[in-house]
Design a protein around this motif. Structure first.
Motif, PDB file in Angstrom:
ATOM      1  N   SER A  56       4.966 -37.962   6.056  1.00 51.42           N
ATOM      2  CA  SER A  56       5.116 -39.092   5.150  1.00 51.42           C
ATOM      3  C   SER A  56       5.969 -38.646   3.966  1.00 51.42           C
ATOM      4  O   SER A  56       5.922 -37.475   3.565  1.00 51.42           O
ATOM      5  CB  SER A  56       3.740 -39.550   4.651  1.00 51.42           C
ATOM      6  OG  SER A  56       3.877 -40.638   3.769  1.00 51.42           O
ATOM      7  N   GLU A  61      -2.816 -42.879   3.247  1.00 53.31           N
ATOM      8  CA  GLU A  61      -3.443 -43.006   4.571  1.00 53.31           C
ATOM      9  C   GLU A  61      -3.470 -41.698   5.348  1.00 53.31           C
ATOM     10  O   GLU A  61      -4.176 -41.587   6.355  1.00 53.31           O
ATOM     11  CB  GLU A  61      -2.702 -44.052   5.416  1.00 53.31           C
ATOM     12  CG  GLU A  61      -3.080 -45.479   5.070  1.00 53.31           C
ATOM     13  CD  GLU A  61      -2.288 -46.475   5.899  1.00 53.31           C
ATOM     14  OE1 GLU A  61      -1.791 -46.083   6.984  1.00 53.31           O
ATOM     15  OE2 GLU A  61      -2.165 -47.626   5.447  1.00 53.31           O
ATOM     16  N   ASP A 109       3.694 -44.702   6.448  1.00 56.53           N
ATOM     17  CA  ASP A 109       4.347 -45.278   5.266  1.00 56.53           C
ATOM     18  C   ASP A 109       3.546 -45.035   4.000  1.00 56.53           C
ATOM     19  O   ASP A 109       4.095 -44.645   2.973  1.00 56.53           O
ATOM     20  CB  ASP A 109       4.538 -46.787   5.460  1.00 56.53           C
ATOM     21  CG  ASP A 109       5.770 -47.083   6.290  1.00 56.53           C
ATOM     22  OD1 ASP A 109       6.808 -46.425   6.059  1.00 56.53           O
ATOM     23  OD2 ASP A 109       5.682 -47.936   7.185  1.00 56.53           O
ATOM     24  N   ASP A 110       2.255 -45.230   4.085  1.00 56.84           N
ATOM     25  CA  ASP A 110       1.414 -45.102   2.891  1.00 56.84           C
ATOM     26  C   ASP A 110       0.816 -43.696   2.856  1.00 56.84           C
ATOM     27  O   ASP A 110      -0.055 -43.362   3.659  1.00 56.84           O
ATOM     28  CB  ASP A 110       0.301 -46.164   2.960  1.00 56.84           C
ATOM     29  CG  ASP A 110      -0.672 -46.028   1.791  1.00 56.84           C
ATOM     30  OD1 ASP A 110      -0.525 -45.079   0.979  1.00 56.84           O
ATOM     31  OD2 ASP A 110      -1.588 -46.864   1.700  1.00 56.84           O
TER      32      ASP A 110
END
Lengths: 429, 429
Positions: B44, B67, B63-64
């Motif tokens: 990420s 997470e 993406d996050d």
């Protein structure tokens, strides 16, 4: 806090006494760091009556060292007896067989029997640790086994014998000759009465063979270490080296080459700009070069009761914490087997010194031998005024294969004007 | 061989890219040393589109970043986002809360939140490791936490910021002024566009607070670090220091004193005979002095993708081997809490430099301020010819309390003939 880690200590010489003092002095701090106390419960040594300056009456005394391995309530045996075989090896084998952890400072035993002991420790799932065996208090075993473990190590080299470094740096500082400084070091207790293990490079070779195994993931190959000591280094060599911008150090040097494992103990010329040139007295230093980390340097005191005890107790703390694994960083079966590399194929610069009769034609013969062996000369100095009336010829070669320099020396072998063996030293570039 | 250790990597800057390359390049060797493969499974970063020169398509893209902590099948999250708070801290907290191991290179986050994270990691019985946070590739966290663990550490000090050392040693080698060398370092990418964290000593202070905790068994106290950077070091200071046998280095220095924990980042005069004087360019070096081991020196590359990745992967290997324990060497609850020591009570020599107007009586005022504060002068040099037409007065004091020197500077505060602030540097003796 969980139960104490219980230690049986075999061998109460300088280092053994240091371990007792260290565990006394820093007991609280060690218990905090280790998560539990570390306590000696039994001790053994050759001579019970000897005064060692520490109170041993609180420990169980064991007459037969071999019995230390079988004592109830002992978790770890610390072997500080010394010697590659004999009682040390017997105790080491029995300790592991009895399912107890082994900590040792015994480089000779590890160089000769380390793989056997590590295999047995793996099979028995017990700890086998030896930080104190190389470079005294410097955590270089841990540095290679763990700190640099992500790297393909290209080479490892360093100053591994404090006695030799003390002698060389005293010769350097005071312009004195080898025999003179050695005698003084013996009188002061810095060198053994039988100094061969140190000054002929055997002790350093033991250590280098262990470092090479950790650095390259290969089986320990002590017989594969080419070993030359410092007996034949002259004050004049040190002076010539200094004039050229070098200092003389006994280096252990190992590298993985295309044709195998290169391992050598040899006096080297070290450029004054290199950190190893500034390692003086009885200090040790080890350089490891890895493909991602670059050059790492570890430096500190390589011998003595305090530093060596520090390394022994660091191993005990790792064991108390449960933070240990295969002695040579991977299971013995995973270690590679490499033939010794041919040093002749290595390229480098060399320093060659001849002590010769003061006669017409000698220089021409030396120059011809160089030419005929394909050795290119970078600088040559001839000086009279050697103490024995001879003449000194000192040569620095350009970079070239070591084989060529060896051939040149061979060509001159037996020349009637040669006084003693030529001196060859490699240059660390 | 057991199952692979599975990694989620957050942050794909210089160091993140280095970790990917290292795990690719040395995969086989690392698997042998770690006892099992170490594999990235998810990555990420802020910008997915950016070309980082490594193939990331084989990894799951998240993406996050937050997470990353909750991914199934991940054993370890490697946090290389940076910043003391924000996404890095969120991810670190979530990772530990999710029962996964955390590896980070984030010195700012550890200096500010390391104890909180370590407590959570203890409670959850997960690994929390950060070798890369201090001194890049040099295994100094391991050196203190484990290698020197048997010792009461008396002091730890060293060169902890490569940018500052590069600037100072370039000023030294080329006789150039600070601003000039900084601008060049920025153009070459050796210094950040906003260089304050480096040159004002904040980065070094983060690192020192971590080293001090490990060395002394105390709680991290970043606010307790007295921090002065190198902005006000002149080329003239370096020249004066050189004439006196010193080199100027930005040192981090921590020691346990009777009245508390002393921690300071400050430019120092280092004798040329000291190993730290020979640490040039962007290298880092750390000295730890223990009551049994004596002086240990660790030196190497303190920044850059390769060295930092080497340290990150060393942590992963420790985790793969199961060789880890409390992040700060002992449970957080066992760490001592020490007030900051009063530096005024320390004794040492100091270098003081005044840039002053070329007027009658100035030297007398300076000398009187020294006398009235009880500062004994070892040497004093006055030179004209400063670039701004002023006069330089450089003083080396005899050993004495730092309080006296601070008083002398205070006495002269606001003197009309003073050009800029006086420069104080401590002398490492």
């Amino acid at each position: 806090m969980t139960e104490a880690l219980k230690i049986a200590l075999a061998g109460l010489g300088t280092v053994g006494g240091g371990v007792v003092r260290l565990l006394d002095t820093n007991a609280d701090l060690i218990a905090r760091r280790a998560g539990r106390p570390i306590e000696i419960v039994a001790v053994s040594a050759r001579d019970r009556a000897k005064d060692r300056g520490v109170d041993l009456s609180r420990f169980r005394w064991i007459d037969d060292m071999g019995e230390m391995a079988a004592l109830d309530g002992v978790d770890v045996v610390v072997e500080l007896i010394g010697g590659s075989d004999g009682p040390a090896l017997t105790l080491a084998r029995r300790t592991i067989a009895a399912g107890k952890a082994l900590v040792t400072a015994n480089k000779a035993m590890i160089a000769h029997h380390g793989l056997e002991l590590a295999s047995a420790a793996e099979a028995g799932n017990v700890a086998f640790k030896y930080e104190a065996a190389v470079a005294g208090g410097i955590p270089v075993i841990k540095g290679l086994r763990e700190g640099a473990a992500a790297n393909r190590i290209q080479q490892v080299y360093g100053i591994l014998n404090g006695t030799c470094n003390y002698i060389l740096s005293t010769m350097e500082a005071e312009g004195r000759d080898f025999a003179d400084v050695l005698a003084e070091a013996q009188a002061l207790g810095y060198a053994e009465a039988d100094p061969g293990f140190d000054i002929d490079g055997v002790d350093a070779a033991h250590k280098l063979s262990i470092l090479a195994s950790l650095a390259f993931g290969t089986r320990i190959d002590f017989p594969g270490v080419g070993t030359t000591g410092i007996r034949h280094v002259l004050a004049a060599d040190i002076a010539e080296a200094a004039a050229l911008g070098f200092r003389i150090r006994l280096l252990g040097h190992a590298e993985m080459r295309a044709d195998g494992l290169f391992q050598r103990i040899h006096p080297h010329l070290v450029p004054v700009s290199h950190p190893l040139a500034h390692v003086t007295g009885s200090l040790n230093a080890v350089v490891a070069e890895g493909n991602f980390v670059g050059r790492l340097l570890f430096q500190g005191r390589g011998a003595g009761d305090g530093p060596t005890a520090s390394a022994v107790v660091a191993d005990l703390i790792d064991i108390a914490r449960g933070e240990y694994g295969p002695a040579f960083a991977m299971p013995v079966a995973a270690l590679g087997e490499q033939p010794p590399a041919d040093p002749g194929a290595r390229e480098g610069r060399a320093y060659l010194r001849f002590t010769v009769d003061d006669k017409v034609g000698v220089l021409a013969e030396i120059a011809a031998a160089m030419r005929d062996s394909g050795v290119s000369i970078e600088s040559l100095i001839q000086r009279g005024a050697m103490p024995d009336g001879g003449v000194l010829v000192a040569i620095v070669t350009h970079k070239g294969p070591e084989r060529a320099v060896a051939q040149a020396i061979e060509r001159l072998d037996g020349a009637p004007w040669l006084r003693g063996q030529p001196m060859l030293m490699h240059i660390l570039d």
